[in-house]
Design a protein around this motif. Structure first.
Motif, PDB file in Angstrom:
ATOM      1  N   ARG A  65       7.509  18.359  45.624  1.00 10.69           N
ATOM      2  CA  ARG A  65       7.660  17.498  44.440  1.00 10.69           C
ATOM      3  C   ARG A  65       6.376  16.734  44.154  1.00 10.69           C
ATOM      4  O   ARG A  65       5.889  16.700  43.019  1.00 10.69           O
ATOM      5  CB  ARG A  65       8.801  16.508  44.682  1.00 10.69           C
ATOM      6  CG  ARG A  65       9.004  15.472  43.591  1.00 10.69           C
ATOM      7  CD  ARG A  65       9.807  14.292  44.127  1.00 10.69           C
ATOM      8  NE  ARG A  65       9.073  13.579  45.180  1.00 10.69           N
ATOM      9  CZ  ARG A  65       9.640  12.750  46.052  1.00 10.69           C
ATOM     10  NH1 ARG A  65      10.951  12.544  46.028  1.00 10.69           N
ATOM     11  NH2 ARG A  65       8.892  12.135  46.960  1.00 10.69           N
ATOM     12  N   LEU A 125      15.983  27.506  39.547  1.00  4.11           N
ATOM     13  CA  LEU A 125      17.025  26.487  39.631  1.00  4.11           C
ATOM     14  C   LEU A 125      18.366  27.112  39.978  1.00  4.11           C
ATOM     15  O   LEU A 125      18.798  28.061  39.330  1.00  4.11           O
ATOM     16  CB  LEU A 125      17.154  25.714  38.315  1.00  4.11           C
ATOM     17  CG  LEU A 125      15.940  24.894  37.868  1.00  4.11           C
ATOM     18  CD1 LEU A 125      16.247  24.179  36.555  1.00  4.11           C
ATOM     19  CD2 LEU A 125      15.526  23.899  38.934  1.00  4.11           C
ATOM     20  N   ILE A 127      16.955  20.539  42.248  1.00  2.21           N
ATOM     21  CA  ILE A 127      17.314  19.841  41.010  1.00  2.21           C
ATOM     22  C   ILE A 127      16.846  18.391  41.067  1.00  2.21           C
ATOM     23  O   ILE A 127      16.161  17.899  40.157  1.00  2.21           O
ATOM     24  CB  ILE A 127      18.840  19.889  40.777  1.00  2.21           C
ATOM     25  CG1 ILE A 127      19.351  21.343  40.735  1.00  2.21           C
ATOM     26  CG2 ILE A 127      19.208  19.134  39.513  1.00  2.21           C
ATOM     27  CD1 ILE A 127      18.906  22.142  39.563  1.00  2.21           C
ATOM     28  N   LEU A 136      13.028  18.034  40.958  1.00  4.74           N
ATOM     29  CA  LEU A 136      12.463  18.297  39.632  1.00  4.74           C
ATOM     30  C   LEU A 136      12.681  17.097  38.717  1.00  4.74           C
ATOM     31  O   LEU A 136      11.763  16.674  37.995  1.00  4.74           O
ATOM     32  CB  LEU A 136      13.086  19.548  39.019  1.00  4.74           C
ATOM     33  CG  LEU A 136      12.637  19.876  37.592  1.00  4.74           C
ATOM     34  CD1 LEU A 136      11.130  20.101  37.512  1.00  4.74           C
ATOM     35  CD2 LEU A 136      13.388  21.101  37.056  1.00  4.74           C
ATOM     36  N   ILE A 137      13.870  16.548  38.741  1.00  6.06           N
ATOM     37  CA  ILE A 137      14.145  15.355  37.922  1.00  6.06           C
ATOM     38  C   ILE A 137      13.199  14.223  38.294  1.00  6.06           C
ATOM     39  O   ILE A 137      12.587  13.580  37.426  1.00  6.06           O
ATOM     40  CB  ILE A 137      15.615  14.915  38.091  1.00  6.06           C
ATOM     41  CG1 ILE A 137      16.554  15.958  37.477  1.00  6.06           C
ATOM     42  CG2 ILE A 137      15.853  13.544  37.472  1.00  6.06           C
ATOM     43  CD1 ILE A 137      18.019  15.759  37.834  1.00  6.06           C
ATOM     44  N   ASP A 138      13.044  13.972  39.583  1.00  2.00           N
ATOM     45  CA  ASP A 138      12.149  12.904  40.037  1.00  2.00           C
ATOM     46  C   ASP A 138      10.708  13.156  39.598  1.00  2.00           C
ATOM     47  O   ASP A 138      10.010  12.227  39.160  1.00  2.00           O
ATOM     48  CB  ASP A 138      12.201  12.784  41.557  1.00  2.00           C
ATOM     49  CG  ASP A 138      13.507  12.192  42.060  1.00  2.00           C
ATOM     50  OD1 ASP A 138      14.273  11.655  41.232  1.00  2.00           O
ATOM     51  OD2 ASP A 138      13.757  12.273  43.279  1.00  2.00           O
ATOM     52  N   LEU A 167       9.602  14.921  37.024  1.00  2.00           N
ATOM     53  CA  LEU A 167       9.435  14.751  35.578  1.00  2.00           C
ATOM     54  C   LEU A 167       9.494  13.286  35.173  1.00  2.00           C
ATOM     55  O   LEU A 167       8.750  12.843  34.291  1.00  2.00           O
ATOM     56  CB  LEU A 167      10.494  15.571  34.834  1.00  2.00           C
ATOM     57  CG  LEU A 167      10.400  17.091  35.039  1.00  2.00           C
ATOM     58  CD1 LEU A 167      11.515  17.804  34.283  1.00  2.00           C
ATOM     59  CD2 LEU A 167       9.036  17.619  34.612  1.00  2.00           C
ATOM     60  N   LYS A 168      10.349  12.522  35.822  1.00  2.00           N
ATOM     61  CA  LYS A 168      10.393  11.083  35.534  1.00  2.00           C
ATOM     62  C   LYS A 168       9.099  10.412  35.956  1.00  2.00           C
ATOM     63  O   LYS A 168       8.610   9.497  35.270  1.00  2.00           O
ATOM     64  CB  LYS A 168      11.594  10.451  36.233  1.00  2.00           C
ATOM     65  CG  LYS A 168      12.935  10.750  35.552  1.00  2.00           C
ATOM     66  CD  LYS A 168      14.069   9.999  36.207  1.00  2.00           C
ATOM     67  CE  LYS A 168      15.370  10.212  35.437  1.00  2.00           C
ATOM     68  NZ  LYS A 168      15.369   9.532  34.121  1.00  2.00           N
ATOM     69  N   MET A 208      11.805  21.589  27.047  1.00  2.00           N
ATOM     70  CA  MET A 208      12.413  22.537  27.976  1.00  2.00           C
ATOM     71  C   MET A 208      12.865  23.776  27.216  1.00  2.00           C
ATOM     72  O   MET A 208      13.322  23.684  26.064  1.00  2.00           O
ATOM     73  CB  MET A 208      13.612  21.918  28.694  1.00  2.00           C
ATOM     74  CG  MET A 208      13.290  20.684  29.519  1.00  2.00           C
ATOM     75  SD  MET A 208      14.767  20.064  30.377  1.00  2.00           S
ATOM     76  CE  MET A 208      14.132  18.490  30.983  1.00  2.00           C
ATOM     77  N   TYR A 254      20.644  24.108  34.615  1.00  2.00           N
ATOM     78  CA  TYR A 254      19.748  23.221  33.861  1.00  2.00           C
ATOM     79  C   TYR A 254      20.447  21.944  33.390  1.00  2.00           C
ATOM     80  O   TYR A 254      19.805  20.956  33.053  1.00  2.00           O
ATOM     81  CB  TYR A 254      19.218  23.941  32.627  1.00  2.00           C
ATOM     82  CG  TYR A 254      17.739  24.243  32.592  1.00  2.00           C
ATOM     83  CD1 TYR A 254      16.805  23.314  32.147  1.00  2.00           C
ATOM     84  CD2 TYR A 254      17.274  25.503  32.963  1.00  2.00           C
ATOM     85  CE1 TYR A 254      15.458  23.623  32.070  1.00  2.00           C
ATOM     86  CE2 TYR A 254      15.933  25.826  32.897  1.00  2.00           C
ATOM     87  CZ  TYR A 254      15.022  24.877  32.447  1.00  2.00           C
ATOM     88  OH  TYR A 254      13.688  25.198  32.376  1.00  2.00           O
ATOM     89  N   VAL A 285      19.487  18.591  34.877  1.00  2.83           N
ATOM     90  CA  VAL A 285      18.107  18.221  34.543  1.00  2.83           C
ATOM     91  C   VAL A 285      18.032  17.683  33.113  1.00  2.83           C
ATOM     92  O   VAL A 285      17.443  16.629  32.850  1.00  2.83           O
ATOM     93  CB  VAL A 285      17.168  19.429  34.719  1.00  2.83           C
ATOM     94  CG1 VAL A 285      15.734  19.026  34.397  1.00  2.83           C
ATOM     95  CG2 VAL A 285      17.256  19.991  36.132  1.00  2.83           C
ATOM     96  N   LEU A 331      17.370  13.593  31.981  1.00  2.00           N
ATOM     97  CA  LEU A 331      16.148  13.305  31.231  1.00  2.00           C
ATOM     98  C   LEU A 331      16.379  13.212  29.728  1.00  2.00           C
ATOM     99  O   LEU A 331      15.419  13.203  28.956  1.00  2.00           O
ATOM    100  CB  LEU A 331      15.104  14.383  31.540  1.00  2.00           C
ATOM    101  CG  LEU A 331      14.551  14.306  32.970  1.00  2.00           C
ATOM    102  CD1 LEU A 331      14.090  15.663  33.449  1.00  2.00           C
ATOM    103  CD2 LEU A 331      13.439  13.280  33.054  1.00  2.00           C
TER     104      LEU A 331
END
Length: 393
Positions: A155, A183, A200, A203-205, A207-208, A222, A251, A254, A258
Motif C-alpha cells: 500500500r 480485486l 480492498i 486500496l481504499i487507504d 486512494l484516500k 474508476m 469494486y 471501493v 470513496l
C-alpha cells in the motif's frame, strides 16, 4: 433535446460457472502489450501546482490514450489529441509485480512507436492540455496490470510510486482500471459498507492518502467492468457457501468508501456477459437498453446480493459516465452512434426508452468514456463526432 456543453462549477460531492461466463476479457483485448519498466519515482515535475485542475464541463468526453504501447491502432502523441477530449487517461501505469505496489510508467518504446514524443515534449503537451482546460490523468491497471495490495508495505509503495509519476509529469489525478484478479473478496467479507479484505482495505487507504496529499481538486476516476459492479445486484464475493466467484461485485466497497472523493465512475459497458438489471431481466451489451439498465443501477442504487438491508446508494449524476468501445476493433460490445443517442435521450430526458424503463431521468449525467482515443482516431473519430453532435460542441 440536446444538452449543450458549458462549463460547470465542481458538483456537490454528495455458481462459479455462471459467473465465469459473465466476466469479460477486459479493456485491452487487442494486441496485448508488455508492461512498462524504468524508474517511476523520478520527480522532474511540471510547473503546474497541485490543486489547480480544471473543472469538468457539464458533459464530458473521456478517453484512454495508449501512452506506453501501440496496440495495433497506432501511437497518438498527446499533443495531437483533439480538443473535444476533456479527460485524457494515460494508459497504463503497471506494477513491477502483482503484489509489489510499485507502479511504473514510461512512454512507449520507439521501436514500437516510431512517432513517440520525447519526455520533455510529453511534459509540455501535458501542460498545453491543462492550459486548454483539460484534465490529464494516470490510469493504472488494464488487462495486463494486475495490482493486489495485500500488505501495508505494498500500500505504501503504491502511494509513493504513484506520487512520483504524478509529480514527474504534473498530472491532474488518477484513474483506477483494475481488472482480472486485482480485486476479490475473502470468505466472510459480506458487507460492502465495512470491507475486511486486505486488497480492498489497502486500496481504499491508498486512494484516500493520495487524495489527502494532493487536495480537493485531485481527480479520481474508476473504470471497473460490470462484473465488479452491477453483478453485485445478484452476487457479492464468494457468497455464504463459497460457491461464487469472489470477484463478484468487488469494486462496490471501493466505490462506496470513496464516493465523496470520486470525480467520475465510468463502468465498462463492454467485454461483458449478460447482466441482470433492476427489472430482474438480463441485458446484453451493444444496445441502448444495456447502457440504460446498467446506468440506472448506478443512479438509482440497488440492494447488494438482493439484501434489502444492504443497499448500494445512488451516485451523483455528475459522477457517472457511460463507458463504450470506440469502434468494433476496440472491444466486444461496440454500440452504434444511433444506439448511443437513444441511451442518452432516455437517461437525460426520459424519452425514447426501450424495453428497460429507468427509475428517473438525469440531465446532469456527466457524459461518455471510450476505449480508446487511439482506436477512435483509427476509425475516423466516429465516437468523438457523435458526442460533439449530440451535445452541440
Amino acid at each position: 433535446m440536446r444538452h449543450r456543453r458549458r462549463p460547470k462549477a465542481p458538483r456537490t460531492r454528495a455458481l462459479t460457472a455462471v459467473l465465469a461466463g459473465i466476466l469479460g476479457a477486459g479493456l485491452l483485448i487487442t494486441g496485448a502489450h508488455a508492461g512498462p519498466s524504468g524508474d517511476s519515482g523520478e520527480t522532474a515535475g511540471a510547473d503546474r501546482p497541485r490543486g489547480t485542475s480544471a473543472a469538468l464541463p457539464e458533459h464530458a468526453l473521456v478517453g484512454y490514450l495508449h501512452t506506453t504501447f501501440a496496440n495495433g491502432s497506432g501511437y497518438t502523441p498527446l499533443s495531437e489529441v483533439p480538443d473535444s477530449w476533456d479527460v485524457i487517461q494515460l494508459a497504463f501505469g503497471e506494477p513491477t509485480s502483482t503484489t509489489s505496489g510499485d507502479i511504473r510508467f514510461e512512454l512507449c518504446p520507439q521501436s514500437e512507436c516510431p512517432n513517440v514524443e520525447t519526455e520533455e515534449e510529453f511534459k509540455a503537451a501535458v501542460q498545453e492540455k491543462q492550459a486548454a482546460g483539460k484534465q490529464v490523468l494516470l490510469s493504472i491497471g488494464g488487462q495486463n496490470g494486475q495490482v493486489q495490495l495485500k500488505t501495508a508495505a505494498a500500500r505504501d509503495k503504491f502511494v509513493e510510486s504513484v506520487s512520483g509519476i504524478i509529480d514527474r509529469y504534473g498530472l491532474d489525478g488518477l484513474d483506477i482500471d483494475f481488472e482480472g484478479h486485482s480485486l476479490s473478496l475473502d470468505a466472510g467479507d459480506s458487507d460492502f459498507r465495512s470491507p475486511k479484505t486486505p486488497v480492498i482495505v489497502n486500496l481504499i487507504d491508498a486512494l484516500k492518502t493520495l487524495k489527502g496529499k494532493y487536495g480537493e481538486d485531485f481527480a479520481l476516476t474508476m473504470a471497473p467492468e460490470t462484473f465488479f459492479v452491477q453483478l453485485g445486484y445478484q452476487f457479492y464475493g464468494p457468497g455464504p457457501n463459497g460457491a461464487q466467484d469472489p470477484r463478484s461485485g468487488a469494486y462496490l466497497p471501493v466505490i462506496h468508501a470513496l464516493r465523496d472523493d470520486l470525480t467520475l465512475l465510468h463502468v465498462q459497458d463492454y467485454n461483458s456477459g449478460p447482466i441482470m438489471g433492476l427489472d430482474d431481466q438480463y441485458h446484453t451489451m451493444g444496445t441502448a437498453d444495456f447502457h440504460i439498465a446498467m446506468t440506472d443501477m448506478l443512479l438509482t442504487g440497488f440492494p447488494v446480493a438482493g439484501d434489502e438491508s444492504r443497499v448500494f446508494p445512488p451516485l451523483d449524476p455528475g459522477q457517472v459516465a457511460i463507458g463504450l468501445p470506440a469502434s468494433a476493433q476496440a472491444g466486444n460490445g461496440h454500440t452504434t452512434p444511433s444506439e448511443v443517442t437513444k441511451a442518452l435521450d432516455c437517461l437525460h430526458d426520459g424519452t425514447g426508452c426501450g424495453p428497460y424503463q429507468p427509475h428517473g431521468s438525469w440531465p446532469d449525467m456527466r457524459g461518455l468514456m471510450t476505449w480508446s482515443i487511439n482506436w477512435d482516431r483509427f476509425a475516423g473519430w466516429e465516437f468523438m463526432k457523435n458526442f460533439d453532435s449530440y451535445y452541440g460542441a
